[in-house]
Design an enzyme around this catalytic site. Structure first.
Site, PDB file in Angstrom:
ATOM      1  N   SER A  85      13.029  41.323 -43.191  1.00 36.87           N
ATOM      2  CA  SER A  85      12.169  42.830 -43.078  1.00 36.87           C
ATOM      3  C   SER A  85      10.400  42.252 -42.530  1.00 36.87           C
ATOM      4  CB  SER A  85      12.501  43.852 -43.528  1.00 36.87           C
ATOM      5  OG  SER A  85      12.085  44.605 -43.173  1.00 36.87           O
ATOM      6  N   CYS A  86      10.604  42.974 -41.896  1.00 32.92           N
ATOM      7  CA  CYS A  86       8.362  42.557 -42.070  1.00 32.92           C
ATOM      8  C   CYS A  86       7.791  43.572 -42.956  1.00 32.92           C
ATOM      9  CB  CYS A  86       8.516  43.463 -40.703  1.00 32.92           C
ATOM     10  SG  CYS A  86       8.242  45.211 -40.647  1.00 32.92           S
ATOM     11  N   SER A  87       9.122  44.817 -43.545  1.00 33.06           N
ATOM     12  CA  SER A  87       8.434  45.182 -44.788  1.00 33.06           C
ATOM     13  C   SER A  87       8.925  44.425 -46.317  1.00 33.06           C
ATOM     14  CB  SER A  87       9.592  46.622 -44.806  1.00 33.06           C
ATOM     15  OG  SER A  87       8.556  47.326 -43.705  1.00 33.06           O
ATOM     16  N   SER A  88       9.446  43.161 -46.506  1.00 29.85           N
ATOM     17  CA  SER A  88       9.287  42.503 -47.475  1.00 29.85           C
ATOM     18  C   SER A  88       8.853  42.131 -48.019  1.00 29.85           C
ATOM     19  CB  SER A  88      10.622  41.192 -47.308  1.00 29.85           C
ATOM     20  OG  SER A  88      11.676  42.358 -46.573  1.00 29.85           O
TER      21      SER A  88
ATOM     22  N   HIS B 101      -0.014  48.229 -41.431  1.00 24.87           N
ATOM     23  CA  HIS B 101       1.644  47.673 -41.737  1.00 24.87           C
ATOM     24  C   HIS B 101       1.941  49.040 -42.817  1.00 24.87           C
ATOM     25  CE1 HIS B 101       5.719  47.270 -42.443  1.00 24.87           C
ATOM     26  NE2 HIS B 101       5.579  46.431 -41.560  1.00 24.87           N
TER      27      HIS B 101
END
Length: 467
Positions: free
Chosen positions: A246-249, A370
């Site tokens: 995930s780009c949110s890790s 982000h």
């Protein structure tokens, strides 16, 4: 004109015919039914399992169990978000303004989707597009093409049950390539791009209205007021989920000095092993090869990651993630960037203000716009970060990769594509969701004049500055 271009034009042509009929004979029931069909296509348990297995087998990224969870929860959350939402016909009729708003589709959506989520991301785009009366053509990454093709097969099977047109949901034919994707970017009515920042730039330069999302490189702060055990548990769950695809890790852990040692102790209990800064160079050499992330390590299970990093026998049994102590930030310090693996950079901050400054520098290096994470009991600190850092989201006391794209216990819309605003070079600053797939026509009727007197507008200014 090449055969590749002609094949893309043929797909777009079929999509336009299907979309025109979908809109001309549309209704809220029809749009909702088509969206639900696409949702059930990925959520039906056996199909979900097959998609997850194929995704891991063909991309080599993530793990099956977590992809099953992701496919299910992301789609279920999206279907919850759009349930009962009007996207057809008259949306509002305001007697005060004389304006009637009518929902209108955009047309044919072109969606470029990544290999990290080769089923969940396309499904999300497809459901949003269908809900708003559009057709959609997908351009998957080469490694994700087989999974995308299987997903479309499942969707078409559901469409057959309800008599819907298969041409509403298509993908680019044959082997993928830049020329085909470029033609899609140039000929669709709207393009949505998740993944490669090169594709995002090409979308914005295509001349077609475009929504691109930014790169992730999440920094998360743990301050002296935090519930340390809870923070460690959430960070470990998030960082290891689907092997950090995930780009949110979390990519950087910034821990305030006053609780640094205590936090490392509870992180160890959650399977987090710390590599001291004196050994960081060895990790960097193995994690990056010739300036690129090592494909043998990115998005791999813990045992593979440990072996490939040369840490076998050097970290405790049960290690799930690696935190590497560092101080450097910027192009000469690769640990400060996105790592797409179970590896996080670990920074020791003097205090909260220093932690915020470190987060700012990391984001400006990579991931601006982000999100940032905060584990704290001080409510004012999240607002301070939201007022000062270049981010569109401040995630408070949550497992970051679950929370950023929407969760059942927060209010963000479910999505796999996070807009990063001007900081990330994006046209949106929100999670991509159904509103981005619909436009409005406004009927404007005359109303009684509402022209103010000058005194009503300028009285406060005149008092301050005079006439």
């Amino acid at each position: 004109m090449s055969d590749d271009i002609l094949s893309v034009d043929a797909v777009i042509g079929r999509a336009r015919v299907a979309q025109a009929a979908y809109e001309a004979h549309g209704s809220q029931r029809r749009y909702d039914l088509a969206a639900q069909a696409a949702g059930w296509a990925i959520m039906q348990p056996e199909r979900n399992r097959r998609l997850a297995e194929l995704a891991v087998r063909t991309t080599g990224l993530g793990n099956v169990a977590d992809k099953i969870t992701k496919n299910h929860r992301k789609t279920l959350g999206l279907l919850r978000d759009i349930q009962g939402v009007p996207t057809w016909g008259v949306l509002s009729d305001d007697a005060d303004t004389g304006i009637v708003e009518i929902a209108r589709p955009i047309g044919v959506i072109g969606a470029v989707v990544p290999s990290t989520n080769p089923a969940a991301t396309p499904a999300n785009n497809i459901i949003n597009a269908l809900k708003c009366g559009n057709a959609i053509v997908l351009s998957p990454s080469p490694k994700g093409a087989a999974c995308c093709e299987m997903l479309l097969g499942f969707i078409h099977a559901e469409f057959d049950k309800i008599g819907e047109d298969r041409d509403l949901v298509q993908m680019l034919p044959g082997a993928g390539g830049k020329a085909k994707t470029q033609r899609l970017l140039e000929t669709a009515d709207l393009v949505v791009v998740t993944g490669s920042q090169d594709n995002v730039r090409r979308a914005y330069e295509s001349g077609t209205p475009a929504i691109g999302v930014g790169a992730g490189n999440v920094a998360v702060i743990v301050d002296e007021t935090a519930d340390l055990a809870g923070a460690a548990r959430k960070i470990a769950l998030s960082k290891t989920f689907d092997n950090a695809t995930s780009c949110s890790s979390e990519n950087a852990l910034i821990v305030v000095d006053a609780v640094y040692d205590d936090f490392l102790a509870v992180l160890a209990a959650e399977g987090g092993a710390v590599v001291p800064s004196s050994e960081a160079a060895g990790i960097i050499d193995r994690l990056w090869k010739n300036g690129h992330l090592n494909r043998e390590i990115i998005a791999q299970d813990a045992d593979v990651t440990i072996r490939e990093l040369g840490l076998s026998g050097k970290v405790p049994a049960g290690t799930r993630l690696i935190a590497v102590e560092t101080e450097g930030i910027g192009p000469d310090h690769p640990l400060s960037g996105e790592k797409l693996s179970r590896v996080a950079a670990l920074y020791r901050a003097r205090d909260f203000d220093h932690a915020a400054d470190l987060a700012r520098r990391i984001l400006l290096h990579q991931g601006a716009g982000h999100s940032v994470g905060l584990h704290s009991r001080d409510a004012d600190r999240s607002v301070a970060l939201g007022r000062s850092l270049p981010v569109c989201r401040v995630i408070v006391n949550q497992a970051h990769c679950f929370a950023t794209g929407g969760a059942f216990d927060n209010g963000l819309p479910f999505s796999l594509s996070m807009g990063c605003g001007s900081w990330g070079g994006n046209s949106i600053d929100a999670n991509l969701h159904w509103r981005h797939f619909m436009q409005r026509t406004r009927i404007v009727r005359p109303i009684p004049p509402r022209e103010p007197k000058l005194e009503e507008v300028f009285s406060d200014y005149w008092k301050e500055a005079g006439k």
